[in-house]
Design a protein around this motif. Structure first.
Motif, PDB file in Angstrom:
ATOM      1  N   GLU A  30      26.031  82.140  38.119  1.00 21.27           N
ATOM      2  CA  GLU A  30      24.986  82.632  38.102  1.00 21.27           C
ATOM      3  C   GLU A  30      23.855  81.498  37.426  1.00 21.27           C
ATOM      4  OE1 GLU A  30      26.059  87.350  36.869  1.00 21.27           O
ATOM      5  OE2 GLU A  30      25.040  85.888  35.071  1.00 21.27           O
ATOM      6  N   TRP A  31      24.308  80.446  37.357  1.00 19.01           N
ATOM      7  CA  TRP A  31      23.596  79.296  36.733  1.00 19.01           C
ATOM      8  C   TRP A  31      22.807  78.381  38.134  1.00 19.01           C
ATOM      9  CZ3 TRP A  31      22.276  74.135  37.120  1.00 19.01           C
ATOM     10  CH2 TRP A  31      21.462  73.685  36.230  1.00 19.01           C
ATOM     11  N   VAL A  32      21.609  78.749  38.216  1.00 17.66           N
ATOM     12  CA  VAL A  32      21.018  77.996  39.654  1.00 17.66           C
ATOM     13  C   VAL A  32      19.825  77.105  38.956  1.00 17.66           C
ATOM     14  CG1 VAL A  32      19.651  78.650  41.655  1.00 17.66           C
ATOM     15  CG2 VAL A  32      21.684  80.267  40.837  1.00 17.66           C
ATOM     16  N   PRO A  33      19.839  75.973  39.275  1.00 16.31           N
ATOM     17  CA  PRO A  33      18.684  75.187  38.853  1.00 16.31           C
ATOM     18  C   PRO A  33      17.427  75.448  39.715  1.00 16.31           C
ATOM     19  CG  PRO A  33      20.157  73.810  40.264  1.00 16.31           C
ATOM     20  CD  PRO A  33      20.845  75.333  40.193  1.00 16.31           C
ATOM     21  N   LEU A  34      16.233  75.152  38.885  1.00 15.75           N
ATOM     22  CA  LEU A  34      15.100  75.367  39.505  1.00 15.75           C
ATOM     23  C   LEU A  34      14.564  74.112  40.412  1.00 15.75           C
ATOM     24  CD1 LEU A  34      12.885  76.878  36.322  1.00 15.75           C
ATOM     25  CD2 LEU A  34      13.709  78.081  38.696  1.00 15.75           C
ATOM     26  N   PRO A  35      13.813  74.378  41.586  1.00 13.37           N
ATOM     27  CA  PRO A  35      13.587  73.320  42.183  1.00 13.37           C
ATOM     28  C   PRO A  35      13.107  72.072  41.508  1.00 13.37           C
ATOM     29  CG  PRO A  35      13.127  75.347  43.306  1.00 13.37           C
ATOM     30  CD  PRO A  35      13.455  75.612  41.855  1.00 13.37           C
ATOM     31  N   GLY A  36      13.436  70.733  41.336  1.00 17.06           N
ATOM     32  CA  GLY A  36      12.867  69.885  40.923  1.00 17.06           C
ATOM     33  C   GLY A  36      13.173  69.731  39.560  1.00 17.06           C
ATOM     34  N   SER A  37      14.045  70.679  38.819  1.00 16.86           N
ATOM     35  CA  SER A  37      14.399  70.371  37.317  1.00 16.86           C
ATOM     36  C   SER A  37      15.528  69.119  37.195  1.00 16.86           C
ATOM     37  CB  SER A  37      14.822  71.498  36.666  1.00 16.86           C
ATOM     38  OG  SER A  37      16.084  71.943  37.283  1.00 16.86           O
TER      39      SER A  37
END
Length: 190
Positions: A30-37
């Protein structure tokens, strides 16, 4: 590990680095990085900044996930950061709920005090004077500002709702996302 105060950045996790979920991030899947983070963290690392995460994780005390699940989430974050040349220096978390009235659950400054002690930022009344704290909610910012940190709101996660509610600490700078914050900081505009 004493470093100059300009070389530490404190980040909230959910809504800043990864997608926030109304029902908690309970597993590595369920852990999905935000774009660019992830790129942002790597850019900051490459510029000599140490990254500390301060995150409320009441899902632990609520029984929604275990400490092993939390470690798996953080391991996934580290694995995904490596190809960008980034890493997290430390992660501080509060497992409590608001009802516990602990000192570590943001907006209380307990996690920030722990970070200040870890990074030896104990030479003034404002333990985190000038150190950027980046969050998407008022409680993130208040926890750092209580110890002199410079507040930065990102508009990801709960950030837009937080900005719309108002009441931000004086001097709070607003950024579209973590990458915009990193680019602004590195261009010396913060």
């Amino acid at each position: 590990m004493s470093t100059g105060s300009s070389k530490l950045i404190i980040l909230d996790r959910d809504g800043v680095i990864n997608e926030d979920r109304d029902n908690y991030v309970k597993s590595a899947d369920e852990w999905v990085p935000l774009p660019g983070s992830l790129e942002a963290i790597a850019l900051l690392n490459q510029a000599g900044y140490q990254i500390a995460i301060a995150t409320n994780q009441s899902g632990l005390s609520r029984g929604y996930f275990t400490i092993n699940d939390l470690h798996a989430i953080h391991s996934k974050m580290e694995v995904l950061l490596k190809p960008f040349g980034g890493h997290i220096d430390s992660i501080f978390f509060c497992p409590h709920q608001d009802a516990h009235q602990c000192e570590c659950r943001k907006p209380a400054p307990g996690l920030m005090k722990e970070i200040a002690l870890r990074y030896k930022k104990i030479n003034s009344a404002e333990l985190l004077a000038g150190i950027p704290i980046v969050g998407d909610s008022l409680r993130d910012l208040l926890a750092g500002v209580a110890l002199g940190a410079a507040s930065h709101l990102v508009l990801t996660g709960k950030g837009q709702k937080t900005m719309a509610k108002g009441g931000l600490p004086e001097g709070t700078q607003i950024h579209a996302d973590l990458l915009a914050f990193a680019n602004t900081l590195l261009e010396n505009k913060v």
